[in-house]
Design an enzyme around this catalytic site. Structure first.
Site, PDB file in Angstrom:
ATOM      1  N   LEU A  17     -34.156  82.338 -61.462  1.00 14.60           N
ATOM      2  CA  LEU A  17     -35.064  81.224 -61.716  1.00 14.60           C
ATOM      3  C   LEU A  17     -34.291  80.023 -62.246  1.00 14.60           C
ATOM      4  CD1 LEU A  17     -38.182  82.908 -63.363  1.00 14.60           C
ATOM      5  CD2 LEU A  17     -37.864  82.155 -61.017  1.00 14.60           C
ATOM      6  N   CYS A  18     -34.982  78.897 -62.278  1.00 16.08           N
ATOM      7  CA  CYS A  18     -34.449  77.629 -62.773  1.00 16.08           C
ATOM      8  C   CYS A  18     -33.722  77.847 -64.090  1.00 16.08           C
ATOM      9  CB  CYS A  18     -35.606  76.646 -62.968  1.00 16.08           C
ATOM     10  SG  CYS A  18     -35.170  75.105 -63.758  1.00 16.08           S
ATOM     11  N   PRO A  19     -32.552  77.304 -64.286  1.00 18.33           N
ATOM     12  CA  PRO A  19     -31.787  76.428 -63.405  1.00 18.33           C
ATOM     13  C   PRO A  19     -30.750  77.177 -62.568  1.00 18.33           C
ATOM     14  CG  PRO A  19     -30.727  76.453 -65.533  1.00 18.33           C
ATOM     15  CD  PRO A  19     -31.855  77.458 -65.601  1.00 18.33           C
ATOM     16  N   LEU A  20     -30.829  78.501 -62.542  1.00 14.20           N
ATOM     17  CA  LEU A  20     -29.695  79.268 -62.013  1.00 14.20           C
ATOM     18  C   LEU A  20     -29.414  79.101 -60.515  1.00 14.20           C
ATOM     19  CD1 LEU A  20     -29.859  82.464 -64.206  1.00 14.20           C
ATOM     20  CD2 LEU A  20     -28.281  80.555 -64.346  1.00 14.20           C
ATOM     21  N   ASP A  44     -36.893  81.544 -55.696  1.00 13.94           N
ATOM     22  CA  ASP A  44     -37.556  80.595 -56.594  1.00 13.94           C
ATOM     23  C   ASP A  44     -38.008  79.373 -55.797  1.00 13.94           C
ATOM     24  OD1 ASP A  44     -38.359  78.883 -58.588  1.00 13.94           O
ATOM     25  OD2 ASP A  44     -36.320  78.401 -59.254  1.00 13.94           O
TER      26      ASP A  44
END
Lengths: 80, 162
Positions: A17-20, A44
């Site tokens: 998920l954000c920011p990955l 995501d």
């Protein structure tokens, strides 16, 4: 278009998920030569906005951002 | 990476809060900005300082030690700004975020360091709260003051206060 593009590196971003998703693309873009292409698969939905934004900010190019079933498939070209 | 295309964009951020939710925001923005090729400065002050700490006790004077006890530990001890419930909220959000596969706060912070985010403790609040540089994790730069932050903020394309 995706069929004819040569992919230099595959990235599995599923489950991240954000920011990955964006961070992983950024950490791996240096692993391909300039002109090289990363194929990244994420789950995501936010990545559909984030990865093109990342590319715009870093001067790279998203060749393809496509929803395939429940996944989001990106072809990212290293421009510099 | 992108020197030839004008200048490198930069972000300067004050992190005053030690709340879990606000720290999430701060570190997600910082890691995202670093990934986008920006130079990132995070200036930690007051309640934010604990986000940089190892799990060690701090304080020299009576009040300092009391603060070290009551607001001690490391980033894993941060509570949400709402739904605190004496630690229950932290547990609940931890579970919920784990279920949704969100990164742990401590992992995001360490990722930020790996990505080259520049983190500084505020010298004055470190003195007041008796939290020395030695209590911080590796990768945190030597403490600075508001002048340094303001210079970074003047030069920055984005500045935030969290």
């Amino acid at each position: 278009m995706s069929d004819e593009t040569k992919v230099d590196l595959e990235l599995d971003l599923k489950g991240l998920l954000c920011p990955l998703p964006m961070v992983k693309v950024s950490q791996n873009i240096g692993k391909v030569e300039v002109g090289g292409v990363i194929r990244a698969v994420a789950t995501d939905p936010g990545a559909m906005a984030d990865i093109p934004a990342w590319a715009k900010s870093t001067g790279n190019e998203v060749l393809q951002a496509e929803k395939v079933g429940g996944e989001f498939v990106f072809l990212v070209k290293r421009v510099k | 990476m992108s020197e030839e295309e004008s200048h490198q964009k930069s972000l300067a951020m004050v992190v005053m809060s030690g709340d879990m939710d606000k720290l999430f925001g701060a570190f997600i923005i910082a890691t995202g900005a670093a990934a986008m090729g920006m130079e990132v400065t995070m200036f930690f002050t007051f309640w934010g300082l604990r986000a940089l700490k190892k799990n060690v006790s701090t304080g020299k004077t009576f009040f300092g030690r009391m603060l070290g006890l009551m607001y001690g530990g490391d980033i894993t001890k941060s509570n949400p700004s709402k739904f605190g419930f004496g630690g229950m909220g932290r547990w609940m959000f931890g579970k919920m975020m784990g279920n949704h596969n969100v990164s742990k706060l401590i992992d995001l912070r360490d990722l930020a360091i790996d990505l080259g985010v520049n983190m500084y403790g505020c010298q004055m609040s470190m003195d007041v709260m008796e939290i020395p540089q030695e209590s911080f994790i590796g990768g945190v730069k030597e403490p600075v003051g508001v002048g340094f932050f303001l210079l970074k903020a003047q030069e920055a394309d984005i500045s935030l206060f969290i």
